[in-house]
Design a protein around this motif. Structure first.
Motif, PDB file in Angstrom:
ATOM      1  N   VAL B 152      52.384   0.059  51.569  1.00 40.88           N
ATOM      2  CA  VAL B 152      52.217   1.083  52.610  1.00 40.88           C
ATOM      3  C   VAL B 152      53.451   1.109  53.504  1.00 40.88           C
ATOM      4  CG1 VAL B 152      50.836   1.810  54.572  1.00 40.88           C
ATOM      5  CG2 VAL B 152      49.723   0.906  52.559  1.00 40.88           C
ATOM      6  N   ALA B 153      53.980  -0.080  53.821  1.00 44.52           N
ATOM      7  CA  ALA B 153      55.186  -0.119  54.658  1.00 44.52           C
ATOM      8  C   ALA B 153      56.346   0.549  53.938  1.00 44.52           C
ATOM      9  CB  ALA B 153      55.529  -1.567  55.008  1.00 44.52           C
ATOM     10  N   MET B 155      56.171   2.872  51.718  1.00 41.76           N
ATOM     11  CA  MET B 155      55.923   4.312  51.689  1.00 41.76           C
ATOM     12  C   MET B 155      56.274   4.966  53.016  1.00 41.76           C
ATOM     13  SD  MET B 155      52.209   4.333  49.995  1.00 41.76           S
ATOM     14  CE  MET B 155      51.794   5.968  50.582  1.00 41.76           C
ATOM     15  N   SER B 156      56.232   4.174  54.094  1.00 39.92           N
ATOM     16  CA  SER B 156      56.419   4.749  55.424  1.00 39.92           C
ATOM     17  C   SER B 156      57.884   4.896  55.801  1.00 39.92           C
ATOM     18  CB  SER B 156      55.712   3.887  56.476  1.00 39.92           C
ATOM     19  OG  SER B 156      54.375   3.714  56.113  1.00 39.92           O
ATOM     20  N   ILE B 157      58.772   4.458  54.923  1.00 40.52           N
ATOM     21  CA  ILE B 157      60.202   4.578  55.225  1.00 40.52           C
ATOM     22  C   ILE B 157      60.725   5.819  54.534  1.00 40.52           C
ATOM     23  CG2 ILE B 157      62.447   3.488  54.966  1.00 40.52           C
ATOM     24  CD1 ILE B 157      61.009   0.807  54.942  1.00 40.52           C
ATOM     25  N   SER B 158      61.418   6.641  55.290  1.00 41.09           N
ATOM     26  CA  SER B 158      61.959   7.868  54.719  1.00 41.09           C
ATOM     27  C   SER B 158      62.960   7.543  53.611  1.00 41.09           C
ATOM     28  CB  SER B 158      62.635   8.683  55.814  1.00 41.09           C
ATOM     29  OG  SER B 158      63.472   9.650  55.239  1.00 41.09           O
ATOM     30  N   LEU B 160      65.619   8.836  52.968  1.00 46.33           N
ATOM     31  CA  LEU B 160      67.001   8.872  53.452  1.00 46.33           C
ATOM     32  C   LEU B 160      67.475   7.482  53.858  1.00 46.33           C
ATOM     33  CD1 LEU B 160      66.743  12.048  55.673  1.00 46.33           C
ATOM     34  CD2 LEU B 160      67.767  11.865  53.433  1.00 46.33           C
ATOM     35  N   PHE B 161      66.560   6.684  54.431  1.00 50.47           N
ATOM     36  CA  PHE B 161      66.945   5.339  54.864  1.00 50.47           C
ATOM     37  C   PHE B 161      67.258   4.448  53.669  1.00 50.47           C
ATOM     38  CE2 PHE B 161      64.435   6.525  58.689  1.00 50.47           C
ATOM     39  CZ  PHE B 161      65.478   6.440  59.572  1.00 50.47           C
ATOM     40  N   ARG B 209      50.918   1.288  44.546  1.00 46.14           N
ATOM     41  CA  ARG B 209      49.616   1.407  45.181  1.00 46.14           C
ATOM     42  C   ARG B 209      48.709   2.346  44.388  1.00 46.14           C
ATOM     43  NH1 ARG B 209      47.307   3.203  50.787  1.00 46.14           N
ATOM     44  NH2 ARG B 209      47.994   5.253  50.142  1.00 46.14           N
TER      45      ARG B 209
END
Lengths: 472, 325
Positions: B152-153, B155-158, B160-161, B209
């Motif tokens: 989940v973490a 997945m939460s990063i764009s 682009l990063f 996931r």
């Protein structure tokens, strides 16, 4: 509209955002009084991770809503009171030092010297190349080399303590409220909260709240005297920028849904219920739309819109209003390209529901189609709508950054995480590396999306465990 | 099955017509051909003759949808819409607004796109299925909980990063591979590695996931319990039954993406300066070249429809219970 001596301006997204907040509040009030609506939410409220996410979301929402009240403040100029030329938001007023403390160019987080050497006139005549002092960052220090670290430590400790004290106050209020509700002693209520037996997962919620309060406290204590996240190329405080970006992200994440829902809801249910040519027409519509890869359709629509707006620039009042309309248009475009998935799900569900006995009975009793749709079908597909709304949110926030990067997102003049990341590409190539705008955008975006994801998972599990497969 | 496939292909015609009508509305009605000409020729100092000439060169000097001046069928065919659509249906993409041959560009640029997209798909699939299987094997344990949290973490990063971080770490700090660029033949390899790694890592969280959920779903079915009850080892159950049945939804989910691999990824290709179709599209958007964007939209929907068709066929191959009628 003039009130309290200031003139309010209503940007389109401001109005819509507040309207949405009112709708959410009305729904909460309505759901609180109906057992069948309350039951799944009670399930959501039992999950620590989901509720921790909800606390973070609430903090972001508060910033965004405050940032959506715009007005022209009264300024004193030459002894005469007049309205300022530029509209500010209620949030700006709250963090005014961050907005007004503009340096010449880049400066590192908490720095008191500039990022680049400049030619400085020496007191005794002559010119030297050295790092000049910042106009605002650490301006109160006599000798930064000696006092800087101690001052930063002192201020952040005070801020940290104040933040924790505020959170402790909230915790006390919660415990007292629980004690009064359960008619037990305060000590017993505190034990319940600590062991997690008080209904809501207070431990997780208060823990996250403490982290938020501590951060806010440190930022508030350091903010007026330093640049917590440094400054960007034109000297704007990066913390201010990233806080302003919160509103942009939330507008995209929520207002898009406002466009998506009516389309998907009305068309999906109608297609599933009426079948026949209605179904064929609606199916054709969404198959056509969904067969174009999403990004390409968004790109095409945004490109056309950009050219159109550039050509008719005179129709849009101020620059801010134009940027705001572009943001709204982006929401509409994202909404129009994004309703097909939910529509397909709702059509399938409506098709199942129309064969159910109570719908048959209603038809046999002569209830009109409209009434059947509104009273029997709509309430029974609500859980799908709810799940899809919360699941879509985080994806939309992420999409904003990506779209802005390929030049079809929000206006370059508008504060957004996409714009911050966009400029970070060149900043990383500098020597020494300018990493702080990217870091700030990363932290704030990550916290928001992670919170949204955790909350969405809880909602999905609570509303319908069987749907896990369908929505993925 | 042949009859089914033919019918589905015929269905594609009205859908593609709809796609064209939509893009036509966006590109010709909201912005008239005159606007396009002015945009390409420069806003100022452009004569009416120059605009007329540009329009005639690009075939935009006809009426939009209905030619009132022509007789019979020509009223429909002597229009921009008909000419454009019929050309696209013959896969003759014509010239871009800046005068380049779009068909040639696409044939040149699809190979770099594929060079990135195919390894990404294969590596990602292999890695995600393996990890998901491991996590599913340890379901309910701390490993499982933490794996889901990490997913989940991630997945939460764009995305682009991931790209910026990867470029900075591998390209700038470690100096293992060039930050961006492309070359022909085997020399391209060193340019491909980083985009592939970054894309795989970026998509891993969500995939693991999702696949884990599929495997867990499969594990809760009756036949798995029966297999266990008959004394099959947990490993035997996992590899012999759960993996094989779980792969059906996973692989059929991948099939729909296969044709779209040609188009590449807009973001990745732009960041890494890969001369593929993704960066081609982004460049067209930046230069406001309507002809290219229109073509890519059409091509994208054709490939998507082909993908859906392939999905249906793959279902019948993977699951003998499914019959196409």
């Amino acid at each position: 509209m003039t009130l309290f001596g200031v003139r309010f301006v209503f940007l389109a997204t401001d109005v819509l955002l507040w309207l949405l907040a009112a709708i959410v509040a009305a729904y909460a009030w309505h759901a609180g009084r109906q057992e069948h609506l309350r039951a799944p939410w009670r399930e959501v409220a039992k999950r620590p991770l989901g509720m921790a996410g909800a606390v973070v979301l609430a903090a972001y929402a508060a910033v965004a809503l405050l940032d959506s009240v715009h007005f022209f403040p009264r300024v004193e100029s030459g002894g005469k009171a007049a309205l300022a030329a530029e509209a500010v938001s209620a949030f700006d007023v709250l963090v005014m030092p961050l907005k007004t403390h503009v340096e010449a160019t880049y400066s590192a987080p908490l720095a008191s010297y500039a990022y680049e050497k400049e030619s400085v006139d020496l007191p005794g005549g002559g010119i030297a190349r050295e790092y000049p002092r910042l106009r605002y960052g650490g301006a109160g220090l006599g000798d930064p080399a000696r006092e800087h670290r101690r001052d930063v430590l002192r201020r952040s400790t005070i801020g940290f303590a104040a933040g924790l004290a505020a959170e402790a106050g909230i915790a006390c209020l919660v415990i007292v409220a629980i004690a009064r509700r359960r008619r037990s002693s305060v000590g017993a209520a505190a034990r319940l909260v600590a062991t997690g037996g008080a209904g809501l997962p207070w431990r997780a919620m208060l823990g996250v709240g403490a982290a938020l309060c501590a951060f806010a406290g440190i930022a508030a204590a350091l903010g007026p005297h330093y640049h917590v996240f440094g400054t960007d190329k034109i000297g704007t405080d990066v913390l201010y920028q990233t806080l302003k970006s919160v509103r942009t992200g939330l507008v995209i994440g929520t207002l898009t849904t406002v466009v998506t829902l009516p389309l998907a809801f009305a068309l999906g249910i109608a297609a599933g219920y009426f079948r026949g040519w209605v179904d064929d027409a609606i199916q054709y519509l969404y198959t056509t739309l969904s067969s174009i890869p999403g990004v390409l359709l968004i790109a095409a629509a945004a490109l056309v819109l950009q050219v159109h707006m550039a050509k008719h620039a005179d129709q849009f009042g101020s620059l801010a209003a134009r940027a705001d309309l572009r943001l709204l248009a982006l929401c509409v475009i994202l909404g129009i390209t994004g309703w097909t998935g939910l529509c397909r799900l709702l059509r399938g569900e409506a098709m199942k529901l129309r064969e159910v006995e109570f719908v048959d009975a209603a038809r046999a009793l002569g209830v009109r189609h409209g009434a059947i749709l509104a009273r029997h079908l709509a309430p029974n597909v609500m859980h799908i709508v709810m799940i899809s709304v919360v699941l879509d949110f985080s994806g939309l926030v992420l999409a904003e950054a990506a779209l802005t990067y390929i030049n079809i997102g929000v206006d370059p003049s508008m504060e957004s995480w996409g714009n911050m990341i966009n400029s970070a590409r060149l900043e990383l190539a500098r020597e020494p590396v300018v990493w702080w705008p990217l870091a700030a955008a990363f932290c704030f975006m990550f916290a928001l999306v992670l919170a949204a994801n955790l909350f969405a998972d809880s909602v999905r599990d609570a509303f319908d465990p069987r749907l896990r497969r369908d929505i993925g | 099955m042949i009859a089914y496939l033919v019918r589905r292909l015929l269905y594609a015609v009205p859908i593609l017509l709809g796609v064209n009508l939509l893009t036509f509305f966006l590109f010709f009605v909201v912005n008239s051909p005159d606007d396009m000409a002015r945009l390409q020729l420069g806003e100022r100092r452009v004569t009416a003759e120059a605009i007329e000439k540009w329009k005639a060169d690009h075939g935009y000097d006809r009426p939009l949808l209905w030619n009132a001046g022509a007789h019979g069928a020509a009223a429909l065919t002597e229009t921009i819409f008909y000419q454009n659509t019929s050309r696209l249906f013959r896969f003759d993409f014509g010239q871009s607004d800046s005068g380049r041959d779009i068909g040639y560009d696409i044939r040149q640029r699809m190979w770099p796109s594929l060079a990135i997209a195919v390894p990404v798909l294969l590596v990602e699939l292999l890695l995600a299925v393996t990890l998901a299987l491991v996590v599913a094997f340890f379901r309910g344990s701390y490993l499982d909980t933490w794996a889901v949290v990490i997913c989940v973490a991630m997945m939460s990063i764009s995305g682009l990063f991931y790209i910026i971080g990867g470029q900075y770490l591998v390209g700038k700090l470690l100096r293992l591979v060039p930050i961006s660029g492309y070359d022909h033949g085997l020399a391209a390899l060193k340019f491909i590695v980083l985009p592939v790694i970054v894309s795989v890592v970026g998509g891993l969280g969500g995939e693991v996931r999702w696949y884990r959920a599929i495997f867990l779903e499969e594990m809760s079915k009756d036949y798995v319990r029966t297999a266990r009850a008959k004394g099959l080892t947990e490993r035997g159950v996992l590899f012999g039954h759960v993996l094989r049945n779980g792969l059906i939804p996973i692989l059929t989910g991948v099939v729909v993406l296969l044709p779209l691999l040609f188009l590449g990824s807009l973001i990745t290709e732009t960041f890494f300066a890969i001369p593929g179709l993704g960066s081609y599209t982004v460049d067209a958007i930046r230069e406001q070249d309507f002809a290219i964007v229109r073509t890519m939209v059409f091509l994208g929907s054709v490939l998507y429809i082909v993908g859906l068709l392939m999905t249906d066929v793959s279902y019948t191959l993977a699951d003998p219970r499914v019959r196409l009628e």
